[in-house]
Design an enzyme around this catalytic site. Sequence first.
Site, PDB file in Angstrom:
ATOM      1  N   HIS A  64      -2.357 -46.407  14.677  1.00 10.77           N
ATOM      2  CA  HIS A  64      -2.007 -47.397  13.660  1.00 10.77           C
ATOM      3  C   HIS A  64      -3.149 -48.391  13.408  1.00 10.77           C
ATOM      4  O   HIS A  64      -3.231 -48.977  12.330  1.00 10.77           O
ATOM      5  CB  HIS A  64      -0.739 -48.153  14.066  1.00 10.77           C
ATOM      6  CG  HIS A  64       0.170 -48.442  12.915  1.00 10.77           C
ATOM      7  ND1 HIS A  64       0.852 -47.459  12.228  1.00 10.77           N
ATOM      8  CD2 HIS A  64       0.490 -49.602  12.292  1.00 10.77           C
ATOM      9  CE1 HIS A  64       1.564 -48.002  11.260  1.00 10.77           C
ATOM     10  NE2 HIS A  64       1.347 -49.298  11.268  1.00 10.77           N
TER      11      HIS A  64
ATOM     12  N   HIS B  89       3.777 -48.597   1.096  1.00 15.53           N
ATOM     13  CA  HIS B  89       4.638 -49.765   1.307  1.00 15.53           C
ATOM     14  C   HIS B  89       5.602 -49.905   0.134  1.00 15.53           C
ATOM     15  O   HIS B  89       5.187 -49.850  -1.027  1.00 15.53           O
ATOM     16  CB  HIS B  89       3.817 -51.049   1.429  1.00 15.53           C
ATOM     17  CG  HIS B  89       3.072 -51.153   2.717  1.00 15.53           C
ATOM     18  ND1 HIS B  89       1.991 -52.006   2.895  1.00 15.53           N
ATOM     19  CD2 HIS B  89       3.250 -50.529   3.910  1.00 15.53           C
ATOM     20  CE1 HIS B  89       1.545 -51.885   4.135  1.00 15.53           C
ATOM     21  NE2 HIS B  89       2.285 -51.001   4.760  1.00 15.53           N
TER      22      HIS B  89
ATOM     23  N   LYS C 204       8.081 -42.867   4.428  1.00  7.21           N
ATOM     24  CA  LYS C 204       9.374 -43.428   4.811  1.00  7.21           C
ATOM     25  C   LYS C 204      10.337 -43.375   3.637  1.00  7.21           C
ATOM     26  O   LYS C 204       9.944 -43.595   2.489  1.00  7.21           O
ATOM     27  CB  LYS C 204       9.197 -44.878   5.274  1.00  7.21           C
ATOM     28  CG  LYS C 204       8.563 -45.012   6.648  1.00  7.21           C
ATOM     29  CD  LYS C 204       8.536 -46.463   7.082  1.00  7.21           C
ATOM     30  CE  LYS C 204       7.989 -46.611   8.491  1.00  7.21           C
ATOM     31  NZ  LYS C 204       7.978 -48.021   8.930  1.00  7.21           N
TER      32      LYS C 204
ATOM     33  N   ARG D  17       0.249 -42.863   8.347  1.00  7.17           N
ATOM     34  CA  ARG D  17       0.917 -43.112   9.624  1.00  7.17           C
ATOM     35  C   ARG D  17       0.777 -41.852  10.489  1.00  7.17           C
ATOM     36  O   ARG D  17       0.666 -40.740   9.970  1.00  7.17           O
ATOM     37  CB  ARG D  17       2.400 -43.415   9.414  1.00  7.17           C
ATOM     38  CG  ARG D  17       2.682 -44.621   8.517  1.00  7.17           C
ATOM     39  CD  ARG D  17       4.175 -44.769   8.278  1.00  7.17           C
ATOM     40  NE  ARG D  17       4.495 -45.932   7.455  1.00  7.17           N
ATOM     41  CZ  ARG D  17       4.637 -45.910   6.133  1.00  7.17           C
ATOM     42  NH1 ARG D  17       4.478 -44.764   5.477  1.00  7.17           N
ATOM     43  NH2 ARG D  17       4.934 -47.000   5.457  1.00  7.17           N
TER      44      ARG D  17
ATOM     45  N   TYR E 285      -2.538 -58.074   5.021  1.00  7.54           N
ATOM     46  CA  TYR E 285      -3.979 -57.810   5.062  1.00  7.54           C
ATOM     47  C   TYR E 285      -4.788 -58.881   4.342  1.00  7.54           C
ATOM     48  O   TYR E 285      -5.982 -59.023   4.590  1.00  7.54           O
ATOM     49  CB  TYR E 285      -4.270 -56.418   4.489  1.00  7.54           C
ATOM     50  CG  TYR E 285      -3.615 -55.338   5.305  1.00  7.54           C
ATOM     51  CD1 TYR E 285      -4.069 -55.040   6.589  1.00  7.54           C
ATOM     52  CD2 TYR E 285      -2.498 -54.655   4.830  1.00  7.54           C
ATOM     53  CE1 TYR E 285      -3.442 -54.081   7.369  1.00  7.54           C
ATOM     54  CE2 TYR E 285      -1.870 -53.692   5.598  1.00  7.54           C
ATOM     55  CZ  TYR E 285      -2.349 -53.409   6.870  1.00  7.54           C
ATOM     56  OH  TYR E 285      -1.719 -52.473   7.644  1.00  7.54           O
TER      57      TYR E 285
ATOM     58  N   ARG F 219      -5.019 -47.239  10.522  1.00  3.98           N
ATOM     59  CA  ARG F 219      -4.316 -47.570   9.274  1.00  3.98           C
ATOM     60  C   ARG F 219      -4.615 -49.012   8.860  1.00  3.98           C
ATOM     61  O   ARG F 219      -4.915 -49.291   7.687  1.00  3.98           O
ATOM     62  CB  ARG F 219      -2.813 -47.364   9.492  1.00  3.98           C
ATOM     63  CG  ARG F 219      -1.919 -47.686   8.282  1.00  3.98           C
ATOM     64  CD  ARG F 219      -0.493 -47.234   8.619  1.00  3.98           C
ATOM     65  NE  ARG F 219       0.504 -47.762   7.701  1.00  3.98           N
ATOM     66  CZ  ARG F 219       0.825 -47.201   6.543  1.00  3.98           C
ATOM     67  NH1 ARG F 219       0.194 -46.114   6.133  1.00  3.98           N
ATOM     68  NH2 ARG F 219       1.776 -47.722   5.776  1.00  3.98           N
TER      69      ARG F 219
END
Length: 304
Positions: A246, A272, A177, A153, A281, A249
């Site tokens: 992004h 994730h 995150k 990111r 995806y 990514r």
Amino acid sequence: MKNHILTFIFHCKIEKKLSDKTIKAYETDLRQFENFIDINDTKDIGKEELKSYFLYLSKFARKTIKRKIATLKTFFSYLEFEEIIENNPFRKVRIKIKDDLILPKILSVKEIEQILKTLYKAKNRISDIKSYAYKEIIRNIAVIELLLASGVRVSELCTLKRSNVTHDFSLIKIQGKGNKERTIPITNKATQNALRANYDNFKQSIKKQSYLFINRFGNPLSEQSVRLFVKKIAKEAQIKRNITPHVFRHSFATLLLEGDADIRYIQHLLGHSSIMVTQIYTHVNERKKTELLTLKNPRNLISI
């Protein structure tokens, strides 16, 4: 209500140690709820008030609605745990919001080549290797190379520290995150060379600031700066779409999947928390299969 929001935010900052972005989102969502509901005592908020607020939220995008409702759920769970309220109104409300399926935008291999060629040509045009223009293009090449090679990111890229990169630039450690840590191997030699060149050109500032990517003032590179030059370089590469960091990514993940990489490895590389997020995806991949079979299906060769 106002005091309870303040104590909740304090709890999130000090006790839960949530990120600044999460705190800001909580504050925005709760202030909005406070202004709409116009009730001073949280004990007076019941399911009818919540339903009224949900109706008001219906004008927003589904993803935004889900976030705002999640914020409220967390807030009322906190109030219930702290015994500020006896009855959590969310226990009497059933709501389910399904996200719209929006396939991520990706770059084709040809478009990626266009961007890299544009960058490297710009570098070769600069004769004064001591100028800031040269240092800037070296840094920008390293940024694009890393986005392509790792799928990080933009926030993770801008906060990447030199100490979280191995001495030979073959491995990076990312703080993602929720403060979740992951490692990403950098196996491509061009990417390693680009990162090394960036370090050599900004060595003093990097040592002073600790961060790997530095701006002209000797400070860490900002996310907005990255977004602006990504947009600029895409335009120079004659890509007639809005390209953001992004998108790199998304392209990283999609091209890995099309190369038969296991989706669980992709999940780990992207950071994730749930495989469900990575599943988006697979839809892109299915679309690619459909396009392939439309053009190349052996049945098309038969006229009967």
